[in-house]
Design an enzyme around this catalytic site. Structure first.
Site, mmCIF file in Angstrom:
data_model
loop_
_atom_site.group_PDB
_atom_site.id
_atom_site.type_symbol
_atom_site.label_atom_id
_atom_site.label_comp_id
_atom_site.label_asym_id
_atom_site.label_seq_id
_atom_site.Cartn_x
_atom_site.Cartn_y
_atom_site.Cartn_z
ATOM 1 N N HIS A 237 1.194 3.906 -18.242
ATOM 2 C CA HIS A 237 1.123 4.731 -17.027
ATOM 3 C C HIS A 237 -0.344 4.927 -16.644
ATOM 4 O O HIS A 237 -1.190 5.157 -17.515
ATOM 5 C CB HIS A 237 1.794 6.070 -17.356
ATOM 6 C CG HIS A 237 1.814 7.053 -16.229
ATOM 7 N ND1 HIS A 237 0.689 7.746 -15.825
ATOM 8 C CD2 HIS A 237 2.816 7.452 -15.421
ATOM 9 C CE1 HIS A 237 1.007 8.536 -14.815
ATOM 10 N NE2 HIS A 237 2.285 8.386 -14.545
ATOM 11 N N ARG A 287 2.567 2.357 -12.536
ATOM 12 C CA ARG A 287 3.413 1.748 -13.566
ATOM 13 C C ARG A 287 3.959 0.444 -13.000
ATOM 14 O O ARG A 287 4.042 0.282 -11.777
ATOM 15 C CB ARG A 287 4.630 2.630 -13.886
ATOM 16 C CG ARG A 287 4.352 3.960 -14.457
ATOM 17 C CD ARG A 287 5.677 4.606 -14.904
ATOM 18 N NE ARG A 287 5.996 5.827 -14.185
ATOM 19 C CZ ARG A 287 7.209 6.389 -14.191
ATOM 20 N NH1 ARG A 287 8.208 5.820 -14.850
ATOM 21 N NH2 ARG A 287 7.423 7.513 -13.537
ATOM 22 N N LYS A 290 6.548 0.092 -9.872
ATOM 23 C CA LYS A 290 6.599 1.337 -9.111
ATOM 24 C C LYS A 290 5.762 1.151 -7.837
ATOM 25 O O LYS A 290 5.192 0.095 -7.612
ATOM 26 C CB LYS A 290 6.070 2.507 -9.946
ATOM 27 C CG LYS A 290 7.008 2.882 -11.106
ATOM 28 C CD LYS A 290 8.067 3.900 -10.705
ATOM 29 C CE LYS A 290 7.479 5.299 -10.639
ATOM 30 N NZ LYS A 290 8.479 6.300 -10.192
ATOM 31 N N ASP A 293 0.150 4.299 -4.846
ATOM 32 C CA ASP A 293 -0.090 5.720 -4.594
ATOM 33 C C ASP A 293 -1.613 5.926 -4.631
ATOM 34 O O ASP A 293 -2.282 5.458 -5.563
ATOM 35 C CB ASP A 293 0.615 6.542 -5.689
ATOM 36 C CG ASP A 293 0.306 8.042 -5.624
ATOM 37 O OD1 ASP A 293 -0.643 8.446 -4.922
ATOM 38 O OD2 ASP A 293 1.017 8.808 -6.294
ATOM 39 N N CYS A 295 -3.620 8.229 -5.464
ATOM 40 C CA CYS A 295 -4.335 8.869 -6.585
ATOM 41 C C CYS A 295 -4.661 7.868 -7.683
ATOM 42 O O CYS A 295 -5.606 8.068 -8.446
ATOM 43 C CB CYS A 295 -3.576 10.065 -7.141
ATOM 44 S SG CYS A 295 -1.985 9.696 -7.894
ATOM 45 N N TYR A 296 -3.902 6.756 -7.758
ATOM 46 C CA TYR A 296 -4.222 5.741 -8.771
ATOM 47 C C TYR A 296 -5.475 4.948 -8.402
ATOM 48 O O TYR A 296 -5.968 4.164 -9.219
ATOM 49 C CB TYR A 296 -3.024 4.816 -9.023
ATOM 50 C CG TYR A 296 -1.869 5.577 -9.627
ATOM 51 C CD1 TYR A 296 -2.012 6.190 -10.869
ATOM 52 C CD2 TYR A 296 -0.670 5.748 -8.946
ATOM 53 C CE1 TYR A 296 -0.982 6.927 -11.424
ATOM 54 C CE2 TYR A 296 0.372 6.484 -9.488
ATOM 55 C CZ TYR A 296 0.210 7.076 -10.728
ATOM 56 O OH TYR A 296 1.224 7.814 -11.272
ATOM 57 N N ASP A 366 -1.035 10.465 -1.015
ATOM 58 C CA ASP A 366 -0.378 9.430 -1.795
ATOM 59 C C ASP A 366 -0.212 8.181 -0.919
ATOM 60 O O ASP A 366 -0.829 7.142 -1.164
ATOM 61 C CB ASP A 366 0.966 10.031 -2.275
ATOM 62 C CG ASP A 366 1.962 9.041 -2.823
ATOM 63 O OD1 ASP A 366 1.738 7.828 -2.711
ATOM 64 O OD2 ASP A 366 3.004 9.483 -3.364
ATOM 65 N N ASP A 373 -2.654 16.720 0.244
ATOM 66 C CA ASP A 373 -2.673 17.870 -0.650
ATOM 67 C C ASP A 373 -3.998 17.865 -1.404
ATOM 68 O O ASP A 373 -4.762 16.891 -1.358
ATOM 69 C CB ASP A 373 -1.477 17.861 -1.608
ATOM 70 C CG ASP A 373 -1.445 16.618 -2.475
ATOM 71 O OD1 ASP A 373 -2.360 16.450 -3.301
ATOM 72 O OD2 ASP A 373 -0.507 15.798 -2.332
ATOM 73 N N HIS A 376 -4.441 14.997 -4.183
ATOM 74 C CA HIS A 376 -4.704 13.646 -3.671
ATOM 75 C C HIS A 376 -6.020 13.568 -2.908
ATOM 76 O O HIS A 376 -6.694 12.545 -2.934
ATOM 77 C CB HIS A 376 -3.534 13.156 -2.799
ATOM 78 C CG HIS A 376 -2.356 12.703 -3.618
ATOM 79 N ND1 HIS A 376 -1.293 13.532 -3.901
ATOM 80 C CD2 HIS A 376 -2.102 11.534 -4.253
ATOM 81 C CE1 HIS A 376 -0.424 12.877 -4.670
ATOM 82 N NE2 HIS A 376 -0.886 11.670 -4.901
HETATM 83 ZN ZN LIG Z 1 -0.336 10.359 -6.439
#
Ligand SMILES: [Zn+2]
Lengths: 487, 330
Positions: A237, A287, A290, A293, A295-296, A366, A373, A376
C-alpha cells in the site's frame, strides 16, 4: 495500444470502476497538444484563500469526524502554506503555538485535541506543526515539549516484535513507527534501546509485490523467541510503503553492518507500477488494481526520493551505457533535459496535479469530481513539490555539516546517568543529525511544468517539512549551528 | 431512540448532574478550530469530564457510545470504552454484537476494527469462527477494504487454529471468481498459502505449488492484463526459488501481437490468451525480459525493455525501462 486500461473482454467490478474513472479523467485532458498554457496553471492564490478560510474561520462541521486529528488539520494547513512559500503573521503564529501546546498530554506526547490521549500520529503532526510555527525560548513551543515524558510514552508503546502501538490499547502499524522516528530524529531522543528490533519489523512488512503492508504478525516459539514466520497483514500500500521506507532510511544510523536488507528491486518495480498511464493522467495509485488518487503523488511519488538514499547511484545514468535518445518521441518536451529524469515520469505526475488535482474553488483533491479537503491539499502539493524538485543525500552538504558539528554541547557534557536519551555522547547522535540534514536540492534536476510561476517550495523527503524548518528545529535540539550552504 | 426524539444533551440529563463537563479550550483562543454541532460538543465535554475523574461505569458506556456514533475516529473514546468494559466486567459478546452494525457502517475506520481485535483477544478462539462469517459479509460490502482484510489475516494468524484455516482457500476462490482483479484477495491467497506457515492438508508443498501455478496461469489466461495475477506468479516463484525461465513457454504467447494460429491446440500446462485478450501484454513482455536477463541474454532483454519504453508502456515507465537497460549493461 489502447487509450484505456485493457479489459481483455472480461469486465469485473475493478475494471468497471477503473473505466468510469478514466472516463471522468478524459474530460480533464487538455484539448490539444502541445498543452495550452491556460491548462498548466497552479492556482496558488485560490489554494491560499482556501487554507486561510480554514485557518481563520475554522473548519466546517463535516470536519467533526476529524476531531481526534486536530494536530493533523493544523499541520496540513501550515505545511501547505510552507510549500506555497507563505509564512504566518506573528499573531497567528503565537495562536498556533498555544493551540498546539494545549494538545500535549501531561504524561507525554500529544493527543488529537485537549484532553485526548497521546498518540504517535498526532504527536508527529504537533511536533511538525511546531517545527513550522514555533521557536526557542519561553512561549515559543519548542522548549515546552516535554521530551523526557515523550520518550517514556514511546517506550510504553513498544512491542516484543520491535513495533509500537500508536496509543495505549491501540493498533500497531508502520504509520505510527514513521511518526515516532521522525519526532525522535527531530527532537534528538533517538536511542538504540528505543529502536531495537524495529528495522526487522519493518522488513517483515514488505510483501511479495515489493511494497509494504500496514504491519506484520509475529509468531513466537516455545522459548518466547520470535520465529522467522512474520506474515505481512494487508497488501502492499502506498501510504504504508512511504512510512516503512522512510522509517527504514531513518534507522540507517542504527543498522548492523550485515543485517538483512529489504528487497530493493521488487520495491522499485512496485513503485513504478503504481504510476497510472495516459488515461489516468500519470497520477499514482496506492495499491495494485486500485484507482489513482492525488495524495499518492506524495506517498508513492515522494518515495522515489527515499529510494535514492538506498541506492545513491540509481537515478544517475550509467556512464558506460549508450546514451538514450528520444528525439522522435512526441512526448518529449525539448526543454526537458534527458540527463537526470529520475525513475518515474515527473512531468506526467505534474500534469495529474494541475489538470485533475485542483478544485476550481480552491484546495486540492483525490480526483474529480471530488471536493477538496485539508489532507489532500497538503499531500497533493507535497507530491507536486517532490515532482518539481530533486532532493538527494548530498555529499558536499554532508561535508559541511561534518565540519560544523560541535561534539557534546557543554550543558550536557557530564551526563552519565538518567535515561539513555540524555546521554549526549551517543555516537549515533551525530550520524542521525547529519544523515537527516544532508538532503539537499540538486537544482540542475528541477523540472517545473507550466513555468516558474508554478514553482513551489521543496519539502524534505523524510519529514515533509521544508529544509529550513527541519534545520531550525534540529539545530535547536542538537545544539548545533547550521552552516550556510556553500559558504 | 425514536425518530421524532430530539437528541437529548448530556447537560440536560438528570443522571449526569453530578459530572462536571470540561470544555475543550479553557485559556486558549484556538487557531483553525472545528465548528462542532451542539450535540457533539456536549457529548465530548462530558467525555472530558469522566476522563478527568477516571470514572468507569455503565453510564460511561452510554456516553462513549454516543461519542463514537457521532465520530467513530475518536480513539480516546474507544480507549475509555474498552477500559470501562473490562473494569465493570461487561459482557464482551454483547459488545461485539453492538459493534457489528457500527463496523459495517464505518468500514474505513481504524478503531472499529481494532476494538474488535481487543474483544476477540479476550473472548478467545470460540469467537473466531463466527467472526470469519461476519468478515465475509463485511467484505461483500467493500471487497477491498484494507482494515477488514488485515483484520481477517490477524484473526487467522493470531488464533492459528487449523479449523479456522480450513475453509480459507474456498473463500478466496469465491472472491477471485467474483473479481479476478481484486488484489486484496490475491494478497490474502499469498498470506494463506505461503506467508503464514504450512497449514493442515498443505504439507505436500510440491502439490501445493503445482496447484497454485495452475490456478494462476488459468486466471492469467482469463484476463492477461491483470497485474494482480502476474504479481502473484512472480511472488510465488521468488518465494519458492523457482526460476522464471520455467515459464517461458507459458509467457511467450502473451507477448505476441495476436493469439497464435494454433491456439486451438490445447496445451493444458500452458493455457493461451483468449481471443478477446488485448495483446501484447506488457506484463508478459516484462516477465519474458526478466527471463532473458536472468539467462544472461541481455541484448534480447534490452530489446524487450525498449519495446516497452517506446511502444507498449511508454508514459508509465519509460524511465524505469531505461533504468533496467542501464542496470543490465553494468
Ligand atoms: Zn487520497
Amino acid at each position: 495500444m489502447s487509450f484505456y486500461t485493457p479489459v481483455d473482454g472480461f469486465p469485473t467490478s475493478t475494471s468497471n470502476t477503473q473505466r468510469e474513472t478514466e472516463n471522468v479523467l478524459a474530460r480533464h485532458q487538455p484539448p490539444t497538444t502541445p498543452t495550452p498554457a491556460a491548462h498548466n496553471i497552479l492556482h496558488k492564490q485560490k489554494h491560499m484563500q482556501y487554507l486561510v478560510r480554514n485557518l481563520v474561520q475554522g473548519f466546517p462541521e463535516r470536519y467533526q469526524s476529524q476531531d481526534a486529528s486536530q494536530p493533523w488539520l493544523m499541520f496540513w494547513t501550515l505545511q501547505a502554506f510552507s510549500i506555497l512559500q507563505v509564512g504566518l503573521d506573528p499573531g497567528n503564529r503565537q495562536r498556533a503555538i498555544s493551540t498546539i501546546l494545549a494538545w500535549q498530554h501531561p504524561k507525554g506526547g500529544f493527543g488529537g485535541g485537549p484532553g485526548q490521549a497521546a498518540h504517535l500520529l498526532t504527536t508527529y503532526a504537533s511536533v511538525c506543526a511546531l517545527a513550522i510555527a514555533g521557536k526557542p525560548g519561553p512561549g515559543g513551543g519548542w522548549d515546552e515539549i516535554d521530551r523526557k515524558k515523550l520518550y517514556e510514552f514511546y517506550m510504553s508503546l513498544k512491542q516484543p516484535d520491535g513495533s509500537f502501538t500508536v496509543s495505549h490499547h491501540a493498533e500497531v502499524d508502520v504509520r505510527g513507527i514513521y511518526c515516532l522516528l521522525v519526532v525522535a530524529t527531530l527532537l534528538d531522543i533517538m536511542t538504540p534501546e528505543l529502536v531495537a528490533g524495529t528495522a526487522d519489523f519493518l522488513r517483515s512488512c514488505q510483501t511479495y509485490e515489493g511494497g509494504f503492508a500496514s504491519a506484520s504478525q509475529p509468531y513466537f516459539g516455545a522459548d518466547g523467541k520470535l520465529l522467522s514466520t512474520r506474515p505481512p497483514l494487508g497488501e502492499a500500500h502506498g501510504g504504508y510503503t512511504f512510512c516503512a521506507l522512510a522509517s527504514w532510511v531513518l534507522l540507517r544510523p542504527y543498522a548492523e553492518p550485515n543485517a538483512p536488507d529489504i528487497n530493493h528491486k521488487n520495491l522499485l518495480r512496485w513503485l513504478v507500477q503504481m504510476q497510472g498511464g495516459r488515461s489516468e493522467l500519470g497520477g499514482f495509485k496506492g495499491r495494485t488494481n486500485k484507482l489513482v488518487d492525488g495524495c499518492y503523488s506524495w506517498w508513492v511519488g515522494g518515495a522515489f526520493a527515499l529510494f535514492s538514499a538506498l541506492e545513491p547511484a540509481a537515478h544517475l545514468p550509467n556512464p558506460h551505457a549508450p546514451p538514450q535518445h528520444h528525439e522522435d518521441d512526441p512526448d518529449t518536451n525539448a526543454n526537458w533535459d534527458d540527463v537526470d529524469e529520475g525513475l518515474y515520469d515527473r512531468e506526467a505526475l505534474q500534469e495529474y496535479v494541475l489538470w485533475a488535482g485542483q478544485h476550481s474553488s480552491g484546495g486540492l483533491r483525490d480526483k474529480p469530481p471530488k471536493g477538496a479537503d485539508a489532507y489532500h491539499t497538503q499531500y497533493v502539493l507535497a507530491g507536486l513539490s517532490s515532482a518539481q524538485h530533486r532532493i538527494v543525500p548530498d555529499a558536499s552538504r554532508r561535508a559541511e555539516l561534518e565540519a560544523a558539528w560541535a561534539d557534546a554541547p557543554s550543558e550536557a557534557q557530564n551526563t552519565t546517568e538518567g535515561p539513555a536519551w540524555l546521554d549526549r555522547l551517543r555516537p549515533e547522535r551525530k550520524r542521525v543529525f547529519i544523515d537527516a540534514l544532508s538532503w539537499w536540492e540538486d537544482k540542475t534536476a528541477a523540472k517545473v511544468l507550466g513555468g516558474p510561476g508554478n514553482t513551489v517550495n521543496a519539502s524534505h523527503p523524510l519529514f515533509d517539512l521544508t529544509i529550513t524548518h527541519a534545520e531550525g528545529i534540529m539545530g535547536h535540539f542538537y545544539g548545533q549551528t547550521i552552516p550556510v550552504k556553500g559558504a | 431512540m425514536y425518530e421524532d426524539d430530539e437528541p437529548q444533551l448530556f447537560s440536560e440529563r438528570p443522571e449526569w448532574k453530578d459530572v462536571t463537563p470540561v470544555y475543550q479550550y479553557e485559556n486558549v483562543n484556538p487557531l483553525a478550530p472545528i465548528l462542532y454541532s451542539d450535540e457533539y460538543k456536549d457529548a465530548t465535554d462530558y467525555l472530558r469530564g469522566v476522563l478527568k475523574t477516571g470514572e468507569k461505569s455503565e453510564r460511561v458506556l452510554t456516553l462513549t457510545e454516543s461519542v463514537i456514533r457521532l465520530n467513530p475516529a475518536h480513539y480516546t473514546a474507544w480507549q475509555c470504552r474498552y477500559e470501562t468494559l473490562i473494569a465493570i466486567g461487561a459482557s464482551l459478546e454483547a459488545e461485539l454484537r453492538l459493534m457489528d452494525p457500527i463496523a459495517i457502517k464505518h468500514l474505513k475506520n481504524y478503531q472499529v476494527w481494532h476494538h474488535r481485535r481487543l474483544l476477540l483477544t479476550r473472548l478467545g478462539p470460540s469467537a473466531a469462527r463466527p467472526e470469519l462469517s461476519f468478515l465475509a459479509k463485511s467484505l461483500k460490502v467493500d471487497t477491498k477494504n484494507y482494515h477488514t482484510w488485515s483484520y481477517r489475516q490477524w484473526l487467522l494468524a493470531f488464533f492459528n487454529d487449523e479449523d479456522l484455516w480450513a475453509d480459507e482457500l474456498d473463500f478466496i476462490e469465491a472472491m477471485i471468481v467474483d473479481d479476478v482483479r481484486n488484489n486484496s484477495a490475491w494478497h490474502h491467497r499469498f498470506f494463506v498459502v505461503w506467508a503464514s506457515g504450512v497449514h493442515e492438508g498443505e504439507n505436500d508443498r510440491d502439490r501445493v505449488l503445482r496447484r497454485e501455478i495452475t490456478f494462476t496461469k488459468q486466471n492469467i489466461s482469463l484476463a492477461p492484463n491483470n497485474p494482480s495475477a502476474w504479481n502473484y506468479l512472480r511472488g510465488m516463484l521468488e518465494y519458492n526459488k523457482i526460476p522464471f525461465s520455467n515459464f517461458r513457454r507459458f509467457a511467450e504467447p502473451y507477448t505476441q501481437r495476436s493469439v497464435a494460429e494454433d491456439a486451438d491446440v490445447v496445451d493444458l500446462e500452458n493455457p493461451p490468451p483468449t481471443s478477446q485478450a488485448q495483446l501484447p501484454c506488457p506484463l508478459a513482455i516484462e516477465f519474458l525480459a526478466d527471463i532473458y536477463e536472468a539467462d544472461g541474454e541481455i541484448p534480447k532483454a534490452t530489446e524487450l525493455w525498449k519495446s516497452l519504453g517506446d511502444e507498449h508502456d511508454t508514459i508509465r515507465k519509460r524511465r524505469y525501462w531505461e533504468h533496467r537497460v542501464r542496470e543490465a549493461a553494468v
